[in-house]
Design an enzyme around this catalytic site. Structure first.
Site, PDB file in Angstrom:
ATOM      1  N   HIS A  98      89.394 -82.236-113.559  1.00 30.72           N
ATOM      2  CA  HIS A  98      89.003 -83.657-113.818  1.00 30.72           C
ATOM      3  C   HIS A  98      90.489 -84.492-114.435  1.00 30.72           C
ATOM      4  O   HIS A  98      90.888 -85.623-113.967  1.00 30.72           O
ATOM      5  CB  HIS A  98      88.420 -83.603-115.161  1.00 30.72           C
ATOM      6  CG  HIS A  98      87.753 -84.869-115.521  1.00 30.72           C
ATOM      7  ND1 HIS A  98      87.114 -85.719-114.598  1.00 30.72           N
ATOM      8  CD2 HIS A  98      87.537 -85.616-116.630  1.00 30.72           C
ATOM      9  CE1 HIS A  98      86.871 -86.967-115.199  1.00 30.72           C
ATOM     10  NE2 HIS A  98      87.226 -86.749-116.433  1.00 30.72           N
ATOM     11  N   HIS A 149      85.883 -79.622-116.004  1.00 29.26           N
ATOM     12  CA  HIS A 149      84.381 -80.065-116.501  1.00 29.26           C
ATOM     13  C   HIS A 149      83.320 -78.891-116.075  1.00 29.26           C
ATOM     14  O   HIS A 149      83.599 -78.615-114.495  1.00 29.26           O
ATOM     15  CB  HIS A 149      83.973 -81.271-115.927  1.00 29.26           C
ATOM     16  CG  HIS A 149      82.588 -81.762-116.494  1.00 29.26           C
ATOM     17  ND1 HIS A 149      81.480 -81.225-116.063  1.00 29.26           N
ATOM     18  CD2 HIS A 149      82.503 -82.598-117.246  1.00 29.26           C
ATOM     19  CE1 HIS A 149      80.563 -81.632-116.752  1.00 29.26           C
ATOM     20  NE2 HIS A 149      80.938 -82.831-117.788  1.00 29.26           N
ATOM     21  N   ARG A 167      93.407 -83.321-123.426  1.00 34.69           N
ATOM     22  CA  ARG A 167      93.254 -84.564-123.827  1.00 34.69           C
ATOM     23  C   ARG A 167      91.884 -84.939-124.709  1.00 34.69           C
ATOM     24  O   ARG A 167      90.825 -84.555-124.295  1.00 34.69           O
ATOM     25  CB  ARG A 167      93.132 -85.643-122.546  1.00 34.69           C
ATOM     26  CG  ARG A 167      93.030 -86.975-122.372  1.00 34.69           C
ATOM     27  CD  ARG A 167      92.980 -87.572-121.085  1.00 34.69           C
ATOM     28  NE  ARG A 167      91.806 -86.919-120.459  1.00 34.69           N
ATOM     29  CZ  ARG A 167      90.744 -87.788-120.274  1.00 34.69           C
ATOM     30  NH1 ARG A 167      90.388 -88.796-120.997  1.00 34.69           N
ATOM     31  NH2 ARG A 167      89.597 -87.157-119.666  1.00 34.69           N
ATOM     32  N   LEU A 187      80.114 -85.389-110.738  1.00 32.89           N
ATOM     33  CA  LEU A 187      79.936 -84.473-112.026  1.00 32.89           C
ATOM     34  C   LEU A 187      78.298 -84.622-112.257  1.00 32.89           C
ATOM     35  O   LEU A 187      77.786 -85.688-112.297  1.00 32.89           O
ATOM     36  CB  LEU A 187      80.676 -85.045-113.396  1.00 32.89           C
ATOM     37  CG  LEU A 187      82.183 -84.869-113.408  1.00 32.89           C
ATOM     38  CD1 LEU A 187      82.989 -85.293-114.602  1.00 32.89           C
ATOM     39  CD2 LEU A 187      82.225 -83.273-113.191  1.00 32.89           C
ATOM     40  N   ARG A 199      81.709 -75.738-123.585  1.00 35.13           N
ATOM     41  CA  ARG A 199      82.229 -76.162-122.248  1.00 35.13           C
ATOM     42  C   ARG A 199      83.104 -75.415-121.733  1.00 35.13           C
ATOM     43  O   ARG A 199      82.962 -74.737-120.522  1.00 35.13           O
ATOM     44  CB  ARG A 199      82.836 -77.566-122.390  1.00 35.13           C
ATOM     45  CG  ARG A 199      83.246 -78.241-121.237  1.00 35.13           C
ATOM     46  CD  ARG A 199      84.009 -79.361-121.554  1.00 35.13           C
ATOM     47  NE  ARG A 199      82.997 -80.594-121.485  1.00 35.13           N
ATOM     48  CZ  ARG A 199      83.849 -81.686-121.064  1.00 35.13           C
ATOM     49  NH1 ARG A 199      84.995 -82.046-120.729  1.00 35.13           N
ATOM     50  NH2 ARG A 199      82.765 -83.009-121.259  1.00 35.13           N
ATOM     51  N   PHE A 236      81.910 -90.960-129.591  1.00 36.93           N
ATOM     52  CA  PHE A 236      82.516 -90.398-128.275  1.00 36.93           C
ATOM     53  C   PHE A 236      82.899 -88.922-129.074  1.00 36.93           C
ATOM     54  O   PHE A 236      83.461 -88.983-130.034  1.00 36.93           O
ATOM     55  CB  PHE A 236      83.846 -90.944-127.681  1.00 36.93           C
ATOM     56  CG  PHE A 236      83.840 -90.703-126.249  1.00 36.93           C
ATOM     57  CD1 PHE A 236      83.274 -91.508-125.372  1.00 36.93           C
ATOM     58  CD2 PHE A 236      84.606 -89.534-126.014  1.00 36.93           C
ATOM     59  CE1 PHE A 236      83.376 -91.353-123.905  1.00 36.93           C
ATOM     60  CE2 PHE A 236      84.664 -89.355-124.549  1.00 36.93           C
ATOM     61  CZ  PHE A 236      84.216 -90.156-123.742  1.00 36.93           C
ATOM     62  N   THR A 286      76.250 -84.533-115.874  1.00 38.11           N
ATOM     63  CA  THR A 286      76.587 -84.314-117.244  1.00 38.11           C
ATOM     64  C   THR A 286      75.960 -83.020-117.911  1.00 38.11           C
ATOM     65  O   THR A 286      75.010 -82.384-117.327  1.00 38.11           O
ATOM     66  CB  THR A 286      75.814 -85.693-117.959  1.00 38.11           C
ATOM     67  OG1 THR A 286      75.485 -85.171-119.091  1.00 38.11           O
ATOM     68  CG2 THR A 286      75.030 -86.083-117.318  1.00 38.11           C
ATOM     69  N   GLU A 287      76.687 -82.882-119.035  1.00 40.51           N
ATOM     70  CA  GLU A 287      76.276 -81.632-119.814  1.00 40.51           C
ATOM     71  C   GLU A 287      74.932 -81.574-120.372  1.00 40.51           C
ATOM     72  O   GLU A 287      74.405 -80.703-120.735  1.00 40.51           O
ATOM     73  CB  GLU A 287      77.238 -81.091-120.609  1.00 40.51           C
ATOM     74  CG  GLU A 287      78.398 -80.724-120.340  1.00 40.51           C
ATOM     75  CD  GLU A 287      79.778 -80.737-121.022  1.00 40.51           C
ATOM     76  OE1 GLU A 287      79.967 -79.817-121.824  1.00 40.51           O
ATOM     77  OE2 GLU A 287      80.342 -81.933-121.420  1.00 40.51           O
ATOM     78  N   GLN A 290      92.364 -80.338-117.348  1.00 43.10           N
ATOM     79  CA  GLN A 290      91.105 -80.450-117.811  1.00 43.10           C
ATOM     80  C   GLN A 290      90.036 -80.197-116.858  1.00 43.10           C
ATOM     81  O   GLN A 290      90.087 -80.665-115.879  1.00 43.10           O
ATOM     82  CB  GLN A 290      90.924 -81.758-118.616  1.00 43.10           C
ATOM     83  CG  GLN A 290      90.150 -81.873-119.752  1.00 43.10           C
ATOM     84  CD  GLN A 290      90.172 -83.054-120.563  1.00 43.10           C
ATOM     85  OE1 GLN A 290      90.185 -84.147-120.004  1.00 43.10           O
ATOM     86  NE2 GLN A 290      90.337 -82.860-121.898  1.00 43.10           N
TER      87      GLN A 290
END
Lengths: 87, 588
Positions: B353, B242, B398, B252, B286, B119, B254-255, B240
Site C-alpha cells: 500500500h 493491507h 505510517r 482493497l 492485521r 481514525f 476493508t477489514e 505498509q
C-alpha cells in the site's frame, strides 16, 4: 500508432481501479472504435478520476450521451472479462 | 550530440500533492518554476487518498500537536526522526488552515469549523483515549487537495510540462545537482532542464509488488534516478501492507468484512487462522493475519491456478447481511474478482500500500547523504518531498492520514528551502557538466538497439513475483536470502530489455522500459535492505527475530546501488523543542 499510444498513455490514471478497467477496455475495443468514438473517449479522459470511477461503477450515469455510450461498453467489457476469468 | 537545454530557477519532478505544494511556494516567490509530470497533475496518485489529513485542530474534541507527535512516533515504532515528526505535527494545524483558505472543501461542523473524524491510532493524552483528528472532504480528500493546489498553481503561473518523464539527475564534478534530463513523450526528444534547484516529488514505487494498491504510474522514478546518481536509498525494507486486497487486482476489501464474520480459507478449505490464532482467529491483528496468509501460500496451500492466494468466505452470512452491511464490498468483489460473495468466496492476498523509505532528506526537504564520518551532508541544489522522500516521519510504519499531511508540510518546507538556497547560495545557474545528457542518451539508445533481449513485461512480472514472495509480509532469513539471489538474477535480465516499437513519437513501450529500470533499482534495494535487518520493527516483521532490538537496530538503513552495500545512520532522537519520547513496547 502514436495516436493510439497517446490514448493508451492518457488512460493511465491516479486510481488503480481505473487503470484496470481502462486497460481491459482498450485491449478489447481500441482498434474497433470509429473516429467519433475515439474523440468521445479522449474527452472522457479529461474527466476527474473520481467522477469517471463513479460512472464506470454505475453509481451515476454520465450526463453526456456520447460518453455514456462508451461507459456502458466499459461496464459490459469489464463484466465479460471477469466472467471469463472465473470460468 | 547536441541536446536542447532549457533553463528554470526550479525544476519539480512530479505533479502530485508534494510537487504542487512546493511549486506553489516557489512560483508565488516569483521564481521561474516548472513541474514535470508523466500524467496530467490532477491524475496523480494523491487522488487515491481517501481517509483524510490529520491535524490537532481540536475542533471536535480537545487535542494537542504533542499528542499527534506521540502517536506518530509510536506508529513509526521509534524509527521516525523526532525532529521531523515534531516539525510535521506542529505545522499540521497551519497547513490544514492554509488549505482551507486555498478553498479546499473540507467537511464542517455546524459552527462552520472543519469537522474531524476518528481514525485508527489517533489518541489524546499520549495514547490514553481515542481522539477525532482526521479532516476530510467526504471520501475525496486527496482529490480535493490536488485540485485545490493545481488551481492555485495555475493562478501563480507555474509552468507545467505534462507527459514528460524525467530520466536522470545531473550532478557536476563536485556532486552538486544542476538539473535533470527529461523525455518529452509527444516528440520523443530528450532535453536538459538546467535548474538552480531540483525537487523530486515522484511518489511511491508500490508497483514492485505483484499485489499493490498503487496506480500503474507509481514506478519509483525518483528513486531510480537517485540510485543511478549515487544517492543512497533509505529504509527500503519498510512497506505498509493491507491483508485483504483482491488477488490479481490490488483493490482493497476493508477489514470490516472479517468483523462481520468473514473467514479465510486455504486450498484445502481449511479455516487456517484457527491454527495460528485459536482465540482471535480471523480477527487477529492485521499484520499477523497477513503473515499467516503469506505462509499458507508459501507452503503450497494457496488457491487458484497459480496457488497464489487464499479465499475470503462470506456466503455463510446470508444474502441479507451481505446486501445490508457490505454492499460496497459485494460491488468490489463482483467487479474486480468476478465473484458474487453471496455465492462464492473472494480471492485475496496481502497487498502493498505505502512506501515508508525513500530518498534521504531532513525536515527542510534537503537531500542528505553520508560523506566521510558525517552521515548527513546536504547535496547542494537537491530536494525531495512526499512518498518518494524518507524524512523520516513514518519510520517503520505510517500512521493513517499522515501521508497527505507529509505532502503539504514537507512540500512547503522544501519549497521554502529552495527559495533560500536560490536567493542566498545560487543566484545564478551553476554550469552544466559537459555532455550532461550523455548518460541518459546512452540508456535510451541501449533500449532502442538491444537485440536478443528480454521482454519488458516478462521481466516486470518476474520482479514482482520475487518481491511479493520474498519481501512481502512473511520474512525469514532463508526466504530473504533466496530473494536477494533471485532479484539479482532479475536485475541482470533487466539490463537487457528490448522493445519492438522504435518510433520517436509517443512510444509507450520505451517509457515502460525506462520505468522498469527504475523499478528494478527499488526492488533490489528492498530485498538487500530487508535481508540485513535482523529484528522486527513496524512493517518489517521478521519471523526469525520476532522482537524489536533497539540496542542494535534503532538506526536507518542506507542502500548504495553501485556497490549494492548497506550502511547505517542514527535515528534523530532530539526533537526541536520538546522532550525526547523514549521507546516503549508497542502494544495496542
Amino acid at each position: 500508432m502514436s495516436e493510439l499510444d497517446r490514448i493508451r498513455w492518457r488512460s493511465r490514471r491516479g486510481l488503480l481501479e481505473l487503470d484496470l478497467v481502462l486497460e481491459k477496455f482498450l485491449d478489447r475495443y481500441l482498434q474497433q472504435l470509429d473516429q467519433e468514438q475515439l474523440d468521445s473517449y479522449k474527452d472522457l479522459l479529461f474527466l476527474p478520476d473520481n467522477d469517471l470511477l463513479d460512472f464506470v461503477d454505475g453509481r451515476r450515469d454520465c450526463p453526456e450521451p456520447r460518453m455514456q455510450q462508451l461507459i456502458v461498453l466499459m461496464r459490459d467489457c469489464w463484466q465479460a472479462a471477469q466472467n471469463d476469468c472465473s470460468q | 550530440m547536441a541536446v536542447t537545454v532549457r533553463q528554470f530557477d526550479a525544476v519539480i519532478v512530479g505533479g502530485g500533492g508534494a510537487g504542487l505544494r512546493a511549486a506553489l511556494q516557489l512560483s508565488e516567490a516569483g521564481l521561474k518554476t516548472v513541474v514535470l509530470s508523466k500524467v496530467f497533475p490532477t491524475r496523480s496518485h494523491t487522488v487515491a487518498a481517501q481517509g483524510g489529513i490529520s491535524a490537532a485542530l481540536g475542533n471536535v474534541q480537545e487535542d494537542k500537536w504533542e499528542w499527534h507527535m506521540y502517536d506518530t512516533v509510536k506508529g513509526s515504532d521509534w524509527l521516525g526522526d523526532q525532529d521531523a515528526i515534531e516539525f510535521m505535527t506542529r505545522n499540521a494545524i497551519d497547513a490544514v488552515i492554509e488549505l482551507e483558505h486555498f478553498g479546499m472543501p473540507f467537511d464542517r461542523v455546524d459552527s462552520g469549523r472543519i469537522y474531524q473524524r476518528p481514525f485508527g491510532g489517533h489518541t489524546a493524552n499520549f495514547g490514553k483515549t481515542p481522539v477525532q483528528r482526521a479532516c476530510a472532504a467526504a471520501d475525496r480528500t486527496g482529490h480535493a487537495m490536488l485540485h485545490t493546489l493545481y488551481q492555485r498553481n495555475v493562478r501563480a503561473k507555474t509552468q507545467f510540462f505534462v507527459e514528460w518523464m524525467a530520466l536522470d539527475l545531473i550532478r557536476d564534478s563536485e556532486g552538486d545537482v544542476v538539473g535533470v534530463t527529461a523525455l518529452e513523450m509527444e516528440t520523443g526528444e530528450i532535453m536538459v532542464l538546467h535548474a538552480k534547484a531540483v525537487l523530486f516529488a515522484t511518489g511511491g514505487s508500490g508497483r514492485i509488488f505483484a499485489a499493490s494498491t498503487n496506480a500503474f504510474i507509481n514506478t519509483g522514478d525518483g528513486l531510480g534516478m537517485c540510485a543511478r546518481a549515487g544517492i543512497p536509498l533509505e529504509d527500503m525494507e519498510f512497506w505498509q501492507f493491507h491483508p485483504t486486497g483482491v488477488a490479481g487486482a490490488g483493490v482493497l476489501i476493508t477489514e470490516g468484512v472479517r468483523g462481520e464474520g468473514g473467514i479465510l480459507l486455504n486450498a484445502n478449505g481449511e479455516r487456517f487462522m484457527e491454527r495460528y490464532a485459536p482465540n482471535l482467529k480471523d480477527l487477529a491483528p492485521r499484520d499477523f493475519v497477513s503473515r499467516c496468509m503469506a505462509l499458507e501460500v508459501l507452503e503450497g496451500r494457496g488457491c487458484g491456478k497459480e496457488k497464489d492466494h487464499v479465499l475470503l468466505k462470506l456466503d455463510h452470512l446470508g444474502p441479507d447481511i451481505i446486501k445490508q452491511r457490505l454492499p460496497s464490498i459485494r460491488e468490489i468483489a463482483i467487479k474486480f474478482a468476478g465473484v458474487d460473495p453471496i455465492k462464492e468466496p473472494i480471492p485475496v492476498i496481502p497487498t502493498c500500500h505505502y512506501q515508508m523509505g525513500g530518498i534521504p532528506t531532513n525536515y527542510l526537504g534537503e537531500v542528505i547523504t553520508p560523506q566521510g564520518d558525517n552521515p548527513e551532508v546536504r547535496v547542494n541544489g537537491f530536494y525531495a518531498a512526499g512518498e518518494c522522500a524518507c524524512t523520516s516521519v513514518h519510520g517503520a510504519n505510517r500512521l493513517g492520514t499522515n501521508s497527505l499531511l507529509d505532502l503539504v508540510v514537507f512540500g512547503k518546507s522544501a519549497g521554502n528551502s529552495m527559495i533560500d538556497f536560490i536567493r542566498k547560495e545560487r543566484p545564478t545557474h551553476k554550469p552544466l557538466p559537459e555532455n550532461a545528457a550523455d548518460f541518459s542518451l546512452a540508456r535510451v539508445n541501449r533500449i532502442d538497439t538491444q537485440t536478443n533481449g528480454e521482454d519488458v513485461s516478462a521481466v516486470r512480472t518476474a520482479m514482482q513475483k520475487v518481491v511479493q514472495a520474498r519481501a512481502g509480509v512473511f520474512r525469514t532469513d532463508k526466504n530473504l536470502a533466496l530473494g536477494v539471489t533471485e532479484i539479482k538474477e532479475v536485475a541482470e535480465r533487466a539490463k537487457r530489455t528490448q522493445i519492438k516499437d522504435k518510433s520517436k513519437v509517443f512510444n509507450m513501450a520505451r517509457v515502460e522500459a525506462l520505468e522498469m529500470e527504475n523499478l528494478i533499482e527499488v526492488a533490489v534495494a528492498t530485498l538487500i535492505s530487508a535481508e540485513a535487518r535482523k529484528e522486527s520493527r513496524g512493517a518489517h516483521a521478521h519471523d526469525d527475530y520476532p522482537n524489536r532490538d533497539d540496542e542494535n537496530w534503532m538506526k536507518h538503513t542506507l542502500f548504495d546501488s553501485a556497490s549494492r552495500t548497506l550502511s547505517y545512520k542514527p535515528v534523530h532522537t532530539k526533537p526541536l523543542s520538546v522532550e525526547y519520547i523514549p521507546p516503549k513496547e508497542r502494544t495496542f
